[in-house]
Design a protein around this motif. Structure first.
Motif, PDB file in Angstrom:
ATOM      1  N   PHE A   1      -2.774  -4.544   7.364  1.00  0.00           N
ATOM      2  CA  PHE A   1      -3.703  -3.417   7.444  1.00  0.00           C
ATOM      3  C   PHE A   1      -2.995  -2.079   7.249  1.00  0.00           C
ATOM      4  O   PHE A   1      -3.537  -1.185   6.594  1.00  0.00           O
ATOM      5  N   SER A   2      -1.804  -1.930   7.798  1.00  0.00           N
ATOM      6  CA  SER A   2      -1.096  -0.661   7.603  1.00  0.00           C
ATOM      7  C   SER A   2      -0.763  -0.453   6.130  1.00  0.00           C
ATOM      8  O   SER A   2      -0.869   0.669   5.610  1.00  0.00           O
ATOM      9  N   ARG A   3      -0.393  -1.528   5.430  1.00  0.00           N
ATOM     10  CA  ARG A   3      -0.084  -1.415   4.006  1.00  0.00           C
ATOM     11  C   ARG A   3      -1.335  -1.090   3.191  1.00  0.00           C
ATOM     12  O   ARG A   3      -1.321  -0.192   2.331  1.00  0.00           O
ATOM     13  N   LEU A   4      -2.422  -1.834   3.443  1.00  0.00           N
ATOM     14  CA  LEU A   4      -3.640  -1.640   2.655  1.00  0.00           C
ATOM     15  C   LEU A   4      -4.248  -0.261   2.885  1.00  0.00           C
ATOM     16  O   LEU A   4      -4.642   0.426   1.930  1.00  0.00           O
ATOM     17  N   ILE A   5      -4.339   0.154   4.131  1.00  0.00           N
ATOM     18  CA  ILE A   5      -4.970   1.447   4.424  1.00  0.00           C
ATOM     19  C   ILE A   5      -4.112   2.593   3.904  1.00  0.00           C
ATOM     20  O   ILE A   5      -4.630   3.550   3.309  1.00  0.00           O
ATOM     21  N   SER A   6      -2.803   2.524   4.107  1.00  0.00           N
ATOM     22  CA  SER A   6      -1.911   3.570   3.588  1.00  0.00           C
ATOM     23  C   SER A   6      -2.012   3.659   2.073  1.00  0.00           C
ATOM     24  O   SER A   6      -2.076   4.752   1.497  1.00  0.00           O
ATOM     25  N   HIS A   7      -2.035   2.493   1.425  1.00  0.00           N
ATOM     26  CA  HIS A   7      -2.154   2.466  -0.039  1.00  0.00           C
ATOM     27  C   HIS A   7      -3.473   3.093  -0.482  1.00  0.00           C
ATOM     28  O   HIS A   7      -3.509   3.875  -1.447  1.00  0.00           O
ATOM     29  N   ALA A   8      -4.553   2.766   0.200  1.00  0.00           N
ATOM     30  CA  ALA A   8      -5.862   3.333  -0.152  1.00  0.00           C
ATOM     31  C   ALA A   8      -5.853   4.850  -0.004  1.00  0.00           C
ATOM     32  O   ALA A   8      -6.305   5.577  -0.909  1.00  0.00           O
ATOM     33  N   GLU A   9      -5.345   5.322   1.101  1.00  0.00           N
ATOM     34  CA  GLU A   9      -5.344   6.767   1.352  1.00  0.00           C
ATOM     35  C   GLU A   9      -4.450   7.503   0.373  1.00  0.00           C
ATOM     36  O   GLU A   9      -4.781   8.607  -0.076  1.00  0.00           O
ATOM     37  N   GLN A  10      -3.336   6.933   0.010  1.00  0.00           N
ATOM     38  CA  GLN A  10      -2.426   7.567  -0.950  1.00  0.00           C
ATOM     39  C   GLN A  10      -3.019   7.624  -2.350  1.00  0.00           C
ATOM     40  O   GLN A  10      -2.658   8.499  -3.149  1.00  0.00           O
ATOM     41  N   ASN A  11      -3.943   6.703  -2.652  1.00  0.00           N
ATOM     42  CA  ASN A  11      -4.519   6.633  -3.991  1.00  0.00           C
ATOM     43  C   ASN A  11      -5.976   7.089  -4.049  1.00  0.00           C
ATOM     44  O   ASN A  11      -6.639   6.886  -5.060  1.00  0.00           O
TER      45      ASN A  11
END
Length: 271
Positions: free
Chosen positions: A97-107
């Motif tokens: 979840f930390s990877r997916l959410i961070s990736h979403a927010e960065q993109n």
């Protein structure tokens, strides 16, 4: 200090004791993310609810008949920015979840998804599959194939509200419908490359295995909104994606062969 990500996860259950503890432990083991887990149970008669109590996970009762009704009952009232659901026989990895959410927010995305591993009914690794790039999702939707695995995705609450949650007229394919409607509405999807973020358990007792004909009928209705398939769709889905995943298909064949061989001969292989 960075504020931790916050996500609510619905886990629909019905006599899920054999695998549920794995699922809940994977959710409770998330790092860099606060996870609110709610089990939506439809009248389990096994140890499902005992496992929830032992793991400290709250549960609610939802009448049986449609797991998406159970998922909606949890997610509709969520206060979290990010949402997901996880079937009671699937698992995610500690940093998912930390990877997916961070990736979403960065993109600037409101739906993020990654790659997925597949395991057998006992949790033994079988193979992995690479998800498709967002720019190729349309051919997959037209072709009636899911371009990524459901447990490997998260979505923002605004997406859930925008498409009014999961359509409960579908018994087996409302997740496909959900992401199809999100795609049509212009939601920004983003694919997380690299290591798999979830594993999907394959077994003969899955509803999708038992009711494959009914599922295909539902998918036919869903993909009809995208119009007829084109030659380009076939090239992307039927050829391109399979070529990209060719190493994984080879591993799949080899791994199944080894598991059958081990099962047939037992420890005698190592004597």
């Amino acid at each position: 200090m960075q504020t931790p990500k916050h996500i609510t996860v619905a886990v629909p259950t019905l006599n899920s004791a054999f695998t549920l503890e794995w699922t809940l432990l994977s959710l409770r083991s998330q790092v860099g993310c606060v996870v609110d887990i709610v089990v939506a149970d439809s009248g389990s008669s096994d140890a499902t609810l005992d496992i929830c109590k032992r793991c400290g996970v709250p549960s609610i009762y939802i009448p049986p008949g449609n797991m998406y009704r159970a998922i909606n009952a949890v997610l509709r009232n969520s206060k979290s920015e990010w949402l997901a659901y996880l079937n009671s026989d699937d698992c995610i990895y500690p940093d998912t979840f930390s990877r997916l959410i961070s990736h979403a927010e960065q993109n600037g995305a409101t739906i993020a998804y990654g790659n997925c591993d597949y395991v057998d009914h006992q949790g033994r690794f079988l193979y992995s599959l690479l998800s498709v790039m967002p720019k190729y999702l349309l051919p997959f939707f037209r072709y009636g194939v899911f371009g990524f695995a459901q447990p490997a995705a998260v979505f923002h609450k605004s997406v859930y509200q925008r498409v009014n949650g999961f359509d409960e007229k579908y018994l087996l394919s409302s997740d496909v419908d959900f992401y199809s409607r999100a795609f049509i509405s212009g939601v920004n999807f983003s694919r997380l490359p690299g290591e798999s973020v979830a594993f999907f358990r394959l077994h003969e007792n899955q509803l999708t295995s038992k009711m494959s004909v009914a599922m295909e009928k539902e998918k036919a209705v869903i993909r009809a909104v995208f119009g007829p398939t084109h030659l380009f769709d076939y090239l992307i889905v039927g050829v391109g994606w399979r070529i990209i995943n060719l190493p994984n298909f080879i591993i799949r064949i080899f791994r199944k062969y080894l598991l059958r061989k081990y099962s047939a001969h037992g420890c005698s292989l190592f004597k």
